[in-house]
Design a protein around this motif. Structure first.
Motif, PDB file in Angstrom:
ATOM      1  N   MET A 120     -16.014  -3.739  -4.631  1.00  0.00           N
ATOM      2  CA  MET A 120     -16.070  -4.197  -3.460  1.00  0.00           C
ATOM      3  C   MET A 120     -14.710  -4.088  -2.623  1.00  0.00           C
ATOM      4  O   MET A 120     -14.994  -3.830  -1.102  1.00  0.00           O
ATOM      5  N   ARG A 121     -13.690  -4.155  -3.258  1.00  0.00           N
ATOM      6  CA  ARG A 121     -12.500  -4.056  -2.554  1.00  0.00           C
ATOM      7  C   ARG A 121     -12.184  -2.543  -1.882  1.00  0.00           C
ATOM      8  O   ARG A 121     -11.801  -2.296  -0.747  1.00  0.00           O
ATOM      9  N   HIS A 122     -12.618  -1.541  -2.571  1.00  0.00           N
ATOM     10  CA  HIS A 122     -12.955  -0.145  -2.105  1.00  0.00           C
ATOM     11  C   HIS A 122     -13.768  -0.066  -0.988  1.00  0.00           C
ATOM     12  O   HIS A 122     -13.586   0.669  -0.177  1.00  0.00           O
ATOM     13  N   MET A 123     -14.879  -0.929  -0.955  1.00  0.00           N
ATOM     14  CA  MET A 123     -15.716  -0.608  -0.172  1.00  0.00           C
ATOM     15  C   MET A 123     -15.454  -1.252   1.194  1.00  0.00           C
ATOM     16  O   MET A 123     -16.146  -0.959   2.383  1.00  0.00           O
ATOM     17  N   THR A 124     -14.486  -2.047   1.193  1.00  0.00           N
ATOM     18  CA  THR A 124     -14.041  -2.746   2.538  1.00  0.00           C
ATOM     19  C   THR A 124     -12.750  -2.368   2.936  1.00  0.00           C
ATOM     20  O   THR A 124     -12.137  -2.989   3.917  1.00  0.00           O
ATOM     21  N   GLN A 125     -12.292  -1.139   2.513  1.00  0.00           N
ATOM     22  CA  GLN A 125     -11.002  -0.529   2.792  1.00  0.00           C
ATOM     23  C   GLN A 125     -11.094   0.022   4.240  1.00  0.00           C
ATOM     24  O   GLN A 125     -12.077   0.577   4.814  1.00  0.00           O
ATOM     25  N   ASP A 126      -9.898  -0.253   5.159  1.00  0.00           N
ATOM     26  CA  ASP A 126     -10.149   0.404   6.448  1.00  0.00           C
ATOM     27  C   ASP A 126      -9.955   1.852   6.453  1.00  0.00           C
ATOM     28  O   ASP A 126     -10.113   2.422   7.577  1.00  0.00           O
ATOM     29  N   SER A 127      -8.945   2.201   5.268  1.00  0.00           N
ATOM     30  CA  SER A 127      -8.694   3.820   5.446  1.00  0.00           C
ATOM     31  C   SER A 127      -8.998   4.191   4.097  1.00  0.00           C
ATOM     32  O   SER A 127      -9.188   3.626   2.986  1.00  0.00           O
TER      33      SER A 127
END
Length: 540
Positions: A504-511
């Motif tokens: 989930m942390r990677h899925m919500t990355q801006d870059s």
């Protein structure tokens, strides 16, 4: 609590199939009552009996609503009593406005003329009630599926609903829209509206339902109090499938060939623009690989570009191709059309099986043979006997529940339809299989069977690319998981370190984050290199 609805000894038979056999259901006034069962257990059929889709006289048994016998001849008759059903396939007209849809067939009128000012006023109030801030004159086609579900509920409220039936309402929704819908159901319960919820999502049932009735093979098995600590997910699953599922996922069988893990499919710098908005990149510089015998997942929130990536690689079926290379076994291949992709050993199981994966009005055998007609033909004519023999083999090995392979596939349950789609592509003998939401709308028992098929295909040495919105599914099946956001890859996580929180942390990355182990560009066009494809800019 006083029962508002009682269905007693309901029997419903179709030609060659007894869909319901002595089913009994009792729903208390003001509760949320869940209905669970495997695909084909009879849940939707039972609700169609209740709502008049299957009229009185076409079934046996008795229906009592508010203690009075009901003999509904059609849907309008049940709606007049305040029973409204929202089907899994939404019954909205996309090119009409929200207000027009809410009052379709029920328009406020004066002296025989529709009073549109009153319709807009009442529609605005109903939209506020369900938590939508859309203007009533907005076209339904211009809002998302989650908002369309809320419009359906507003439409039900316009009919003074007392018993609301929702058939898999969150099957096509993301987590945020699902949570909003469940909150609304809780609010309606507070207003005294009774709901029946058909759902495969046991976590939703635990969150919102008061009680759950389990159907299995067309029979009512038991009704459980959801608030009872003994009513666990495992307990409900045992009732649904008639046995314990010790694990939600099969034990992984590794591929043991000498070329295990060697790249079969590689995608390099794949970039695709929106089919209408050329300024928008729906897939932006994606590079990934899938090895022989591997199951590799793609995780992402709604709109991340997962399906757009899969469809554009599979014969440029979506968007405007800008650049990128597809390699199979280290050699660049052309996949500009669907026949070219299939010829290169690539298969794509679509997330929308009803619209893109099946011919619903044709038989099971015809659907299974669609990708392999040449292999089943003699002198240009399909051998019907061989076609049925092959379909019968898949019926047994895939455990497709159908009276026979000549049955119309539209009559099968969702899980069995999905098995037909998988059979169709397995028959084509692909080396690469792209699975887009392969278990959407499928019950836990059928999910396990599909997982077993996926594991078997990987164990045979095929390369599997799995797109799923269910993070536990990706964690339970995949060797590696790529994450996407805004059309770009944002991470790559191995099986050992993968958790829902990390994904989930990677899925919500801006870059974007450079995925671990991303291959170097090699002989194909590197990132930013101009395309050498003569069909650059082609729109599928």
């Amino acid at each position: 609590m006083t029962p508002v609805l009682q269905m007693r000894s309901i029997v419903k038979t179709f030609p060659g199939v007894r869909a319901l056999s002595d089913v009994t259901l009792s729903v208390a006034r003001g509760e949320v009552h869940a209905l669970c069962g495997e695909n084909g257990a009879g849940k939707s059929t039972l609700m169609k009996v209740l709502s008049g889709v299957h009229p009185h006289g076409s079934y046996e048994g008795e229906i009592l609503f508010d203690g009075e016998p009901c003999r509904f001849r059609d849907i309008r008759a049940s709606e007049e009593r305040g029973i409204v059903i929202i089907h899994q396939e939404l019954a909205l007209v996309p090119h009409l406005s929200i207000a027009e849809n809410i009052f379709l067939g029920n328009e406020p009128a004066r002296r025989g003329v529709v009073d549109w000012r009153e319709a807009l006023r009442r529609a605005a109030g109903l939209l506020r009630r369900v938590g939508l801030d859309e203007h009533p004159e907005t076209r339904v086609a211009d809002i998302g599926v989650g908002k369309q579900q809320l419009v359906e509920i507003a439409k039900a409220l316009a009919k003074n609903v007392r018993l609301l039936i929702l058939d898999e309402p969150t099957a096509a929704l993301n987590d945020e829209d699902s949570a909003k819908l469940l909150r609304l159901m809780g609010e309606l319960k507070g207003e005294g509206i009774t709901s029946i919820l058909i759902s495969h999502k046991l976590n939703e049932i635990a969150r919102i339902a008061d009680s759950v009735t389990i159907l299995r093979d067309g029979r009512s098995i038991e009704t459980l109090d959801v608030r009872d600590p003994a009513t666990t997910e495992e307990r409900i699953i045992r009732g649904m499938v008639g046995r314990d599922l010790d694990s939600r996922f099969p034990d992984r069988t590794p591929y043991e060939g000498p070329d295990a893990g060697e790249p079969v499919l590689e995608i390099r710098d794949w970039t695709v623009r929106h089919p209408l908005d050329r300024a928008r990149k729906v897939v932006d510089g994606v590079s990934l690989r899938v090895g022989r015998g591997e199951i590799v997942g793609i995780a992402g929130l709604m709109g991340a570009g997962r399906t757009e990536l899969a469809m554009s690689v599979f014969g440029r079926s979506y968007g405007r191709y800008e650049r990128g290379t597809v390699l199979r076994n280290g050699r660049e291949v052309r996949t500009r059309t669907v026949p070219e992709a299939v010829a290169q050993g690539i298969a794509y199981v679509t997330e929308d099986r009803k619209q893109y994966g099946l011919h619903l009005d044709d038989s099971v055998s015809r659907n299974i043979s669609l990708t392999s007609l040449g292999a089943l033909a003699r002198r240009g004519i399909v051998d019907g006997h061989e076609e049925r023999r092959v379909a019968e083999r898949f019926r047994r090995t895939m455990n497709i529940k159908t009276p026979n392979v000549l049955e119309r596939v539209g009559r099968l349950s969702g899980g069995n339809q999905q098995k037909v789609v998988l059979s169709k592509w397995i028959l084509a003998d692909p080396e690469v299989l792209v699975l887009d939401e392969p278990t959407r709308g499928v019950d836990v028992g059928a999910k396990f069977e599909i997982y077993t098929v996926i594991d078997r295909l990987a164990a045979e040495g095929r390369a599997i690319l799995l797109i799923s919105s269910e993070l536990p599914e990706l964690l339970g099946l995949c060797d590696r998981v790529y994450t996407m956001a805004a059309g770009r890859l944002t991470g790559e996580v191995g099986r050992a370190e993968a958790t829902q929180e990390l994904l989930m942390r990677h899925m919500t990355q801006d870059s974007p984050i450079p995925p671990a182990g991303t291959p170097s560009p090699g002989p194909g066009p590197g990132p930013g290199a101009p395309s050498t494809d003569p069909d650059e800019g082609h729109q599928a």
